[in-house]
Design a protein around this motif. Structure first.
Motif, mmCIF file in Angstrom:
data_model
loop_
_atom_site.group_PDB
_atom_site.id
_atom_site.type_symbol
_atom_site.label_atom_id
_atom_site.label_comp_id
_atom_site.label_asym_id
_atom_site.label_seq_id
_atom_site.Cartn_x
_atom_site.Cartn_y
_atom_site.Cartn_z
ATOM 1 N N ASN A 35 59.663 37.122 53.697
ATOM 2 C CA ASN A 35 59.784 36.161 54.794
ATOM 3 C C ASN A 35 58.414 36.021 55.423
ATOM 4 O O ASN A 35 57.848 37.009 55.887
ATOM 5 C CB ASN A 35 60.747 36.690 55.856
ATOM 6 C CG ASN A 35 62.165 36.383 55.499
ATOM 7 O OD1 ASN A 35 62.465 35.293 55.021
ATOM 8 N ND2 ASN A 35 63.040 37.335 55.734
ATOM 9 N N THR A 36 57.883 34.815 55.425
ATOM 10 C CA THR A 36 56.558 34.613 56.031
ATOM 11 C C THR A 36 56.640 33.390 56.932
ATOM 12 O O THR A 36 55.953 32.399 56.716
ATOM 13 C CB THR A 36 55.474 34.417 54.951
ATOM 14 O OG1 THR A 36 55.940 33.409 54.049
ATOM 15 C CG2 THR A 36 55.180 35.682 54.205
ATOM 16 N N THR A 37 57.501 33.495 57.922
ATOM 17 C CA THR A 37 57.791 32.354 58.777
ATOM 18 C C THR A 37 56.533 31.755 59.408
ATOM 19 O O THR A 37 56.406 30.554 59.519
ATOM 20 C CB THR A 37 58.781 32.796 59.877
ATOM 21 O OG1 THR A 37 59.896 33.371 59.213
ATOM 22 C CG2 THR A 37 59.251 31.641 60.728
ATOM 23 N N CYS A 38 55.586 32.625 59.841
ATOM 24 C CA CYS A 38 54.394 32.088 60.524
ATOM 25 C C CYS A 38 53.271 31.804 59.535
ATOM 26 O O CYS A 38 52.161 31.455 59.941
ATOM 27 C CB CYS A 38 53.925 33.050 61.604
ATOM 28 S SG CYS A 38 53.255 34.589 60.953
ATOM 29 N N GLY A 40 51.743 33.919 57.618
ATOM 30 C CA GLY A 40 50.781 35.015 57.486
ATOM 31 C C GLY A 40 49.830 35.158 58.658
ATOM 32 O O GLY A 40 48.776 35.778 58.534
ATOM 33 N N GLY A 42 50.577 36.754 61.371
ATOM 34 C CA GLY A 42 50.833 38.035 62.045
ATOM 35 C C GLY A 42 51.586 37.878 63.346
ATOM 36 O O GLY A 42 51.610 38.804 64.159
ATOM 37 N N CYS A 44 54.991 36.374 63.603
ATOM 38 C CA CYS A 44 56.458 36.284 63.583
ATOM 39 C C CYS A 44 57.132 37.641 63.357
ATOM 40 O O CYS A 44 58.294 37.830 63.690
ATOM 41 C CB CYS A 44 56.923 35.292 62.510
ATOM 42 S SG CYS A 44 56.667 35.869 60.835
ATOM 43 N N LYS A 46 58.246 38.839 60.731
ATOM 44 C CA LYS A 46 59.336 38.816 59.739
ATOM 45 C C LYS A 46 58.966 39.478 58.410
ATOM 46 O O LYS A 46 59.817 39.640 57.550
ATOM 47 C CB LYS A 46 59.784 37.367 59.482
ATOM 48 C CG LYS A 46 60.347 36.645 60.708
ATOM 49 C CD LYS A 46 61.846 36.819 60.830
ATOM 50 C CE LYS A 46 62.375 36.117 62.053
ATOM 51 N NZ LYS A 46 63.766 36.320 62.320
ATOM 52 N N CYS A 47 57.676 39.827 58.234
ATOM 53 C CA CYS A 47 57.268 40.381 56.940
ATOM 54 C C CYS A 47 57.086 41.904 57.002
ATOM 55 O O CYS A 47 56.404 42.477 56.159
ATOM 56 C CB CYS A 47 55.979 39.707 56.473
ATOM 57 S SG CYS A 47 54.586 40.086 57.551
ATOM 58 N N CYS A 61 51.585 40.854 55.866
ATOM 59 C CA CYS A 61 50.553 39.805 55.847
ATOM 60 C C CYS A 61 49.244 40.286 56.470
ATOM 61 O O CYS A 61 48.205 39.667 56.286
ATOM 62 C CB CYS A 61 51.048 38.548 56.557
ATOM 63 S SG CYS A 61 51.226 38.744 58.334
HETATM 64 S S1 FES Z 1 54.196 36.418 58.010
HETATM 65 FE FE1 FES Z 1 54.536 36.323 60.117
HETATM 66 S S2 FES Z 1 53.953 38.285 60.757
HETATM 67 FE FE2 FES Z 1 53.588 38.343 58.680
#
Ligand code: FES
Length: 532
Positions: A35-38, A40, A42, A44, A46-47, A61
């Motif tokens: 899950n890489t909602t933002c 990468g 840093g 969100c 979600k990763c 990420c």
């Molecule tokens: S992808 Fe959002 S914090 Fe890593």
């Protein structure tokens, strides 16, 4: 350069990667989508993954590899294979393929096949079509591998800042299409060289990435497409593994944020013949809507954000295994439907809409979206439901599944989550209201609501009406049309007449930039409340 070995648990997959690469890159190389909602950045969270043996939690990420590592990827950080909706309404068309005449001379002994493709931001659907009789022989679907660069188009546009990064996005989608083609050929026992035609639809960003067109301007106002036109290309221009002489056709886009997928949907639902006012809604991170009749059509795009896809929701996820997809009140308590044969561990879009509808009906949440004080609800609610209203991190929340019920972490819906649902539904509802204003019509004047796309198919009509996501019409006027974009692509693949129609339709649909409409702010604010 120094390389390190990374082992991913629980899969046990192992890769060797250069020093300094991030764990997210390593997971991607190992074929694990996080899950890489933002995208990468840093932000969100979600990763998150765990380093072994210490179990230290880090963001994949942001973590740069400088030693051999063993990493456990928790379920919540995995981008699970979703429930993918590959079927759409039955594509009925008179077969008039140009390609048939063109290539029959070349290779008359073999059958002639075509591919209808819908490249969604999240999902790619491919259909193998017998061009002689229009029959769909096989369907395959997969997650769009560009997801690892961000799960909405805005993040992907931001990623593709350099030519090399744009090329990367293009290459992964071509690889994905080649894999899907190989699977389809395998499934139908045919050879890729017998595929002579391909019709591809998608939102404007997906269309531009596929065609290697510039996309930076799609990320800045006034969000103009580089090209709205249909294109015909060869396999020399796009490295697709089908017959080298094949034609690859892409369909007209409508505007920067309303792509050829909506042209295909409009064609598939035959909006050209609509006598009654018809609303077509494709709910996604970008909600796309078309309203009108055969005489006049408007389209708009609404930035709903990813709440309905589970992002920005405390326990949100996509429609993956373990996600609550439906919530009802039963026997003095709530009852849940969970995807897969397992305990609940998250909530997806359709469950979210259901849960909010249930909380409104119970009076736990008021029409302004505020949690009621539990002391005012005593006597109105059963003890079981009452006990589910809690305080979590200083805000009210409703426990959908307790730790005991989920076999682990509790699944809750917080006050902040309700606000996210309000923002997402207000974006869509405001878009619809502003198009209604163009016609000067009330909700009841809309005779048909057609819900397209994967998400639309799983939501309950009553719940969507209850939260005010859709105009207030009798539920029976709402019809699910499935993956109408893929059905539209199939029609356009098979008929040169429909190619002409698609072109005319895309140019006839008038795009409305709703954020620039005079009443946008007030309509949006009004749309935040839930119906009483
Ligand atoms: S992808 Fe959002 S914090 Fe890593």
């Amino acid at each position: 350069m120094k390389h390190f070995k990374v082992t991913f648990r629980p899969d046990g997959r192992q890769i060797s990667i250069h020093a300094g690469a991030t764990l997210a890159e390593a997971a991607g190389q190992a074929g694990i989508i996080l899950n890489t909602t933002c995208g990468g950045k840093g932000t969100c969270g979600k990763c998150a993954v765990n380093l072994e043996p210490t179990k230290e939690q880090v963001l994949a990420c942001q973590y740069h590899i400088n030693s051999d590592l063993t990493v456990t990827i928790p379920i919540s950080s995995r981008f699970f294979e979703q429930k993918i909706l590959a079927d759409g309404i039955e594509a009925k068309t008179k077969i008039q393929p140009d390609i048939y005449k063109k290539y029959l001379k070349v290779d008359s002994t073999d059958k002639i096949f075509g591919l209808a493709i819908d490249i969604g931001t999240t999902t790619v659907v491919a259909k193998l079509i017998d061009m002689t009789n229009g029959q769909c022989l096989a369907t395959q679907a997969d997650l769009n591998p560009q997801t690892k660069y961000g799960d909405d188009v805005v993040t992907r546009i931001a990623y593709a800042q350099t030519e090399a990064k744009s090329a990367e996005l293009h290459t992964v989608i071509i690889d994905c299409l080649n894999k899907l083609t190989a699977k389809l050929c395998n499934q139908a026992s045919i050879k890729p060289k017998n595929i002579y035609e391909m019709c591809v639809v998608g939102n404007t960003t997906m269309n531009h990435i596929f065609l290697k067109l510039p996309i930076a301007q799609l990320g800045q106002a006034p969000y103009k497409a580089f090209s709205l036109d249909a294109k015909d290309l060869t396999t020399d221009e796009l490295a697709l593994q089908i017959n080298p002489d094949a034609n690859i056709h892409t369909v007209e886009n409508i505007a920067g944020f309303v792509g050829s997928d909506i042209t295909a949907v409009a064609l598939a639902v035959d909006i050209n013949s609509a006598q009654d006012l018809t609303l077509v809604v494709d709910i996604g991170t970008n909600g796309e809507i078309v309203l009108g009749t055969a005489d006049k059509l408007y389209a708009a795009s609404c930035a709903a954000g990813p709440a309905f896809e589970g992002a920005r929701i405390t326990c949100g996820s996509r429609a993956a295994e373990g996600a609550i997809e439906a919530v009802v009140v039963n026997d003095g308590d709530i009852d849940l439907d969970v995807i897969g044969d397992c305990q609940p561990r998250s909530i997806c879009g359709s469950g979210l809409i259901d849960a909010v509808a249930v909380l409104l009906n119970l009076g736990v949440v008021d029409p302004n979206g505020r949690f009621a004080n539990p002391s005012t609800l005593g006597g109105k609610l059963s003890p079981a439901i009452l006990s589910r209203i809690i305080q979590q991190n200083g805000q009210p929340a409703f426990v959908l599944a307790s730790g005991k019920e989920s076999g682990g972490q509790e699944v809750v819906l917080t006050q902040k989550d309700i606000r996210e649902v309000q923002l997402a539904k207000a974006a869509i509802r405001a878009g619809i209201k502003l198009l209604q204003k163009k016609f000067g019509i009330e909700d009841d004047d809309i005779k048909h609501i057609l819900l397209a796309g994967a998400f639309g198919n799983y939501i309950r009509r009553e719940s969507a009406l209850r939260i005010g996501l859709l105009p207030d019409v009798p539920a029976e006027r709402i019809v699910f049309v499935g993956n109408a974009a893929a059905s539209g692509a199939q029609i356009i693949l098979l008929s040169s007449q429909f190619r002409t129609q698609a072109r005319k339709l895309a140019r006839r649909i008038k795009y409305v930039e709703i954020a620039h409409e005079e009443k946008f702010e007030s309509v949006f604010t009004d749309s935040m409340s839930f119906p009483r």
